[in-house]
Motif scaffolding. Sequence first.
Motif, PDB file in Angstrom:
ATOM      1  N   ASN A  15     -19.816 -15.882 -11.316  1.00 27.13           N
ATOM      2  CA  ASN A  15     -18.334 -16.482 -11.780  1.00 27.13           C
ATOM      3  C   ASN A  15     -17.770 -15.737 -13.084  1.00 27.13           C
ATOM      4  O   ASN A  15     -18.458 -14.764 -13.663  1.00 27.13           O
ATOM      5  CB  ASN A  15     -18.602 -17.867 -12.281  1.00 27.13           C
ATOM      6  CG  ASN A  15     -19.494 -18.196 -13.553  1.00 27.13           C
ATOM      7  OD1 ASN A  15     -20.330 -17.244 -13.884  1.00 27.13           O
ATOM      8  ND2 ASN A  15     -19.462 -19.219 -14.211  1.00 27.13           N
ATOM      9  N   TYR A  16     -16.476 -15.962 -13.391  1.00 34.03           N
ATOM     10  CA  TYR A  16     -15.842 -15.379 -14.464  1.00 34.03           C
ATOM     11  C   TYR A  16     -16.184 -15.947 -15.803  1.00 34.03           C
ATOM     12  O   TYR A  16     -16.219 -17.108 -15.693  1.00 34.03           O
ATOM     13  CB  TYR A  16     -14.302 -15.452 -14.223  1.00 34.03           C
ATOM     14  CG  TYR A  16     -13.828 -14.870 -12.938  1.00 34.03           C
ATOM     15  CD1 TYR A  16     -13.568 -13.598 -12.714  1.00 34.03           C
ATOM     16  CD2 TYR A  16     -13.011 -15.623 -12.110  1.00 34.03           C
ATOM     17  CE1 TYR A  16     -13.126 -13.008 -11.492  1.00 34.03           C
ATOM     18  CE2 TYR A  16     -12.814 -15.260 -10.757  1.00 34.03           C
ATOM     19  CZ  TYR A  16     -12.887 -13.938 -10.578  1.00 34.03           C
ATOM     20  OH  TYR A  16     -12.248 -13.426  -9.347  1.00 34.03           O
ATOM     21  N   LYS A  59      -9.706 -11.440 -15.235  1.00 40.55           N
ATOM     22  CA  LYS A  59     -10.529 -11.722 -14.023  1.00 40.55           C
ATOM     23  C   LYS A  59     -11.100 -10.351 -13.586  1.00 40.55           C
ATOM     24  O   LYS A  59     -11.493 -10.046 -12.571  1.00 40.55           O
ATOM     25  CB  LYS A  59      -9.794 -12.252 -12.797  1.00 40.55           C
ATOM     26  CG  LYS A  59      -9.503 -13.612 -13.102  1.00 40.55           C
ATOM     27  CD  LYS A  59      -8.689 -14.269 -11.738  1.00 40.55           C
ATOM     28  CE  LYS A  59      -8.419 -15.763 -11.909  1.00 40.55           C
ATOM     29  NZ  LYS A  59      -7.889 -16.363 -10.663  1.00 40.55           N
ATOM     30  N   LEU A  87     -11.499 -15.824 -18.749  1.00 42.65           N
ATOM     31  CA  LEU A  87     -10.427 -16.355 -17.797  1.00 42.65           C
ATOM     32  C   LEU A  87      -9.447 -17.073 -18.915  1.00 42.65           C
ATOM     33  O   LEU A  87      -8.104 -17.208 -18.253  1.00 42.65           O
ATOM     34  CB  LEU A  87     -11.346 -17.435 -17.131  1.00 42.65           C
ATOM     35  CG  LEU A  87     -10.769 -17.988 -15.768  1.00 42.65           C
ATOM     36  CD1 LEU A  87     -10.289 -16.899 -14.729  1.00 42.65           C
ATOM     37  CD2 LEU A  87     -11.519 -18.909 -15.104  1.00 42.65           C
ATOM     38  N   TYR A 138     -13.880  -9.070 -14.948  1.00 42.52           N
ATOM     39  CA  TYR A 138     -15.370  -9.231 -15.218  1.00 42.52           C
ATOM     40  C   TYR A 138     -15.974 -10.632 -14.793  1.00 42.52           C
ATOM     41  O   TYR A 138     -15.238 -11.328 -14.559  1.00 42.52           O
ATOM     42  CB  TYR A 138     -15.547  -9.451 -16.813  1.00 42.52           C
ATOM     43  CG  TYR A 138     -15.194  -8.041 -17.537  1.00 42.52           C
ATOM     44  CD1 TYR A 138     -16.043  -6.809 -17.351  1.00 42.52           C
ATOM     45  CD2 TYR A 138     -13.785  -8.046 -17.981  1.00 42.52           C
ATOM     46  CE1 TYR A 138     -15.422  -5.617 -18.161  1.00 42.52           C
ATOM     47  CE2 TYR A 138     -13.489  -6.789 -18.445  1.00 42.52           C
ATOM     48  CZ  TYR A 138     -14.336  -5.534 -18.657  1.00 42.52           C
ATOM     49  OH  TYR A 138     -13.718  -4.445 -19.189  1.00 42.52           O
ATOM     50  N   ARG A 139     -17.105 -10.258 -14.393  1.00 42.14           N
ATOM     51  CA  ARG A 139     -17.734 -11.448 -13.987  1.00 42.14           C
ATOM     52  C   ARG A 139     -19.191 -11.656 -14.707  1.00 42.14           C
ATOM     53  O   ARG A 139     -19.359 -10.848 -15.458  1.00 42.14           O
ATOM     54  CB  ARG A 139     -18.129 -11.310 -12.543  1.00 42.14           C
ATOM     55  CG  ARG A 139     -17.188 -11.282 -11.307  1.00 42.14           C
ATOM     56  CD  ARG A 139     -17.542 -11.240  -9.978  1.00 42.14           C
ATOM     57  NE  ARG A 139     -16.350 -11.474  -9.082  1.00 42.14           N
ATOM     58  CZ  ARG A 139     -15.968 -12.409  -8.530  1.00 42.14           C
ATOM     59  NH1 ARG A 139     -16.586 -13.686  -8.726  1.00 42.14           N
ATOM     60  NH2 ARG A 139     -14.796 -12.513  -7.991  1.00 42.14           N
ATOM     61  N   ARG A 147     -18.893  -5.834 -14.215  1.00 46.76           N
ATOM     62  CA  ARG A 147     -17.370  -5.408 -13.578  1.00 46.76           C
ATOM     63  C   ARG A 147     -17.809  -4.666 -12.309  1.00 46.76           C
ATOM     64  O   ARG A 147     -18.533  -3.988 -12.116  1.00 46.76           O
ATOM     65  CB  ARG A 147     -16.419  -4.700 -14.427  1.00 46.76           C
ATOM     66  CG  ARG A 147     -15.002  -4.337 -13.917  1.00 46.76           C
ATOM     67  CD  ARG A 147     -14.288  -3.356 -14.578  1.00 46.76           C
ATOM     68  NE  ARG A 147     -14.942  -2.258 -15.303  1.00 46.76           N
ATOM     69  CZ  ARG A 147     -15.125  -1.084 -14.643  1.00 46.76           C
ATOM     70  NH1 ARG A 147     -14.329  -0.816 -13.644  1.00 46.76           N
ATOM     71  NH2 ARG A 147     -15.797   0.004 -15.479  1.00 46.76           N
TER      72      ARG A 147
END
Length: 113
Positions: A58-59, A69, A64, A71-72, A84
């Motif tokens: 998820n972000y 958006k 966020l 990167y996770r 990323r």
Amino acid sequence: MPGAPVRFEVLLTRGAEQDLESLHDYIADFDCVANADRVLDRLVQAVQSLQRFPERGNYPKELLELGIKDYRQVAFKPYRVIYRVAGQRVYIHLIVDGRRDMRTLLMRRLLGA
């Protein structure tokens, strides 16, 4: 018949490598080497799991909130792996204890602020 699943190349930045070393050293010093090794193994498993399913993370909410958006994250609580995806590569940028001041850390390490 479907082909083999796509595998992504997972790369750790120098900062992420240093994060792993620092976490291991800290846990070994303040707990024990066995627990430090166990945490390191679990974090490496989390990182390696991104070879097959990098989009599952998820972000990070701190990014966020800024509309970012790129990167996770995946977690092995309380630790967070921030990464990323670019093409067929996954770049691990940060591996950190999520109880830290994440907003400041993310801004400094990812956004250069």
